[in-house]
Enzyme design. Structure first.
Site, PDB file in Angstrom:
ATOM      1  N   LYS A 200       0.821  -1.209   0.000  1.00 30.15           N
ATOM      2  CA  LYS A 200       0.000   0.000   0.000  1.00 30.15           C
ATOM      3  C   LYS A 200       0.863   1.270   0.000  1.00 30.15           C
ATOM      4  O   LYS A 200       2.065   1.202   0.218  1.00 30.15           O
ATOM      5  CB  LYS A 200      -0.946  -0.020   1.208  1.00 30.15           C
ATOM      6  CG  LYS A 200      -1.909  -1.209   1.200  1.00 30.15           C
ATOM      7  CD  LYS A 200      -2.764  -1.249  -0.046  1.00 30.15           C
ATOM      8  CE  LYS A 200      -4.005  -2.098  -0.008  1.00 30.15           C
ATOM      9  NZ  LYS A 200      -4.004  -3.487   0.253  1.00 30.15           N
TER      10      LYS A 200
HETATM   11  C1  LIG Z   1      -5.423  -4.348   0.631  1.00 29.22           C
HETATM   12  C2  LIG Z   1      -6.861  -4.074   0.600  1.00 29.22           C
HETATM   13  C3  LIG Z   1      -7.687  -4.325   1.692  1.00 29.22           C
HETATM   14  C4  LIG Z   1      -7.230  -5.104   2.893  1.00 29.22           C
HETATM   15  O1  LIG Z   1      -6.241  -4.507   3.616  1.00 29.22           O
HETATM   16  P1  LIG Z   1      -5.587  -5.355   4.801  1.00 29.22           P
HETATM   17  O2  LIG Z   1      -4.875  -4.314   5.609  1.00 29.22           O
HETATM   18  O3  LIG Z   1      -4.655  -6.330   4.155  1.00 29.22           O
HETATM   19  O4  LIG Z   1      -6.673  -6.011   5.528  1.00 29.22           O
HETATM   20  C5  LIG Z   1      -9.000  -3.908   1.652  1.00 29.22           C
HETATM   21  N1  LIG Z   1      -9.496  -3.300   0.566  1.00 29.22           N
HETATM   22  C6  LIG Z   1      -8.749  -3.065  -0.522  1.00 29.22           C
HETATM   23  C7  LIG Z   1      -9.373  -2.350  -1.678  1.00 29.22           C
HETATM   24  C8  LIG Z   1      -7.413  -3.477  -0.559  1.00 29.22           C
HETATM   25  O5  LIG Z   1      -6.683  -3.294  -1.666  1.00 29.22           O
END
Ligand SMILES: *Cc1c(COP(=O)(O)O)cnc(C)c1O
Length: 399
Positions: A200
């Site tokens: 992210k």
């Molecule tokens: C990565 C992601 C999540 C989940 O995030 P985590 O921290 O791994 O639980 C949720 N929604 C979207 C759109 C994502 O890309």
């Protein structure tokens, strides 16, 4: 946005001599020394680093409160539970997103209602939302996703669903740094959930945050992230703290550690500069690829600010290679790419357990066949971007 003359870029590097990975997690020296300090401090789980990270992130998104959690998925589940909906209530969400939010809805005892998307933006329009709500016979809440970092008009989406903003949760896993009109993503709906997963735009490795202006909800989330134990139970091992606690309701084990928070705080300090670089990378792709008619570029939001977590193009039918073959060809050249996302209705479990519209989800199916996410992060050099574009042009000329 001005677009430069569409010309074919020249290869900057000697492909495939070097690798351009799809995503790379960079934990800088500042974060590493902050972690070292935490490890030597005698307290490594939820503590002062988490409190500081919460305060700094809340300030960054201009929300009054932020509650750190172990993941965005856990954050969405807890925020939904905080809405106090009746078990089995229906929650609207886009089919074109990661499965985390759908799992969170199910784990909160609720049922996802999947809505189709416009193939150009890969986001649901008001028309799609109204149709899905009508077909489902109404919904009690909604999860809005700012896909790829493209800011969604949350109020308009809530309006189309016939919901107040107090029944909307944002999945902002891609949208730290995004703005809807003049407003930062983080304080628009009842609760906004961020992810610090390794790929992210603020990467810790794992971790999440829920931001809200609802003080009561924030306090409840603090308890729910730690088994439902009474507030501040994490302090019970600190010198002078009491050992008594109560459990008033069932919670999750979903707290964040001080080790993770120390990394997050260091990443947040360079975040604005990183985001500026991401925007430059996106602009460079836009101008280098503008003349390649068989590839459609990601649309720009009419207002606000894109977070450019993803730079997703569409490989149109007149491009010489289909999307899947192109992924393999680029991989041979050392260029990593990815696909966001396999629509939820095409995943066995979610297709079976979600409410689907009777006419299918053709917009999302169309996007899925053509979408391709190119490398897009602050660590890419101009040469990296140029090489990716040059490869797309070269392959685009072949037959
Ligand atoms: C990565 C992601 C999540 C989940 O995030 P985590 O921290 O791994 O639980 C949720 N929604 C979207 C759109 C994502 O890309």
């Amino acid at each position: 946005m001005s677009v430069e003359t569409p010309t074919e870029p020249r290869l900057a590097g000697a492909l495939p001599a070097r690798q351009i990975p799809f995503a790379r997690t960079v934990i800088g020296p500042e974060a590493r020394s902050a972690v070292q300090e935490v490890l030597e401090s005698g307290w490594v789980t939820t503590g002062r680093q988490v409190l500081a990270f919460e305060a700094e992130l809340a300030a960054h998104v201009r929300a009054s409160r932020a509650v750190a959690v172990s993941s965005c998925t856990a954050g969405i589940e807890l925020a939904l539970r905080g809405l106090g909906l009746a078990p089995g209530s229906r929650v609207l969400m886009s089919t074109d997103t990661f499965c985390g939010a759908a799992s969170a809805i199910a784990h909160a005892g609720l049922v996802p209602v999947l809505v189709d998307v416009d193939p150009v933006t890969a986001l649901p329009t008001a028309t799609h939302i109204r149709a899905a709500v009508r077909a489902a016979g109404g919904v009690s809440a909604m999860v809005v996703v700012h896909l790829g970092g493209h800011p969604v008009d949350v109020e308009a989406a809530a309006d189309a669903a016939g919901l107040g903003l107090d029944r909307v949760i944002e999945d902002a896993a891609h949208a730290l740094g995004a703005e809807v009109g003049p407003r930062r993503v983080g304080s628009i709906s009842r609760a906004t959930c961020f992810s610090f997963y390794a790929t992210k735009n603020l990467a810790i490795g794992e971790g999440g945050m829920v931001t809200t202006d609802d003080e009561e909800l924030a306090d409840r989330l603090i308890s729910l992230r730690l088994h439902g134990m009474s507030k501040d139970a994490w302090r019970r091992y600190l010198p002078g703290a009491g050992w008594r606690y109560d459990v008033a309701e069932d919670g999750l084990k979903a707290n964040l550690t001080d080790v993770q928070a120390a990394v997050g705080r260091a990443q947040l300090r360079r975040f604005d500069a990183d985001q500026a670089r991401r925007a430059e990378v996106a602009r460079r792709y836009d101008s280098q690829l503008a003349g390649l008619a068989s590839i459609s570029l990601p649309p720009r939001p009419p207002s606000g600010r894109h977070a450019w977590h993803l730079y997703a193009v569409r490989i149109r039918p007149d491009y010489p290679l289909g999307r899947d073959a192109l992924i393999e060809r680029l991989a041979q050249l050392g260029i990593g790419t990815s696909v966001h996302f396999i629509p939820l209705h095409r995943l066995t479990w979610h297709g079976r357990t979600s409410v689907l519209p009777p006419d299918g989800l053709p917009g999302a199916d169309e996007v899925f066949d053509e979408t391709l996410s190119l490398p897009c992060d602050q660590n890419l050099t101009d040469d990296d971007v140029d090489d990716v574009c040059a490869a797309l042009w070269q392959i685009g000329r072949s037959r």
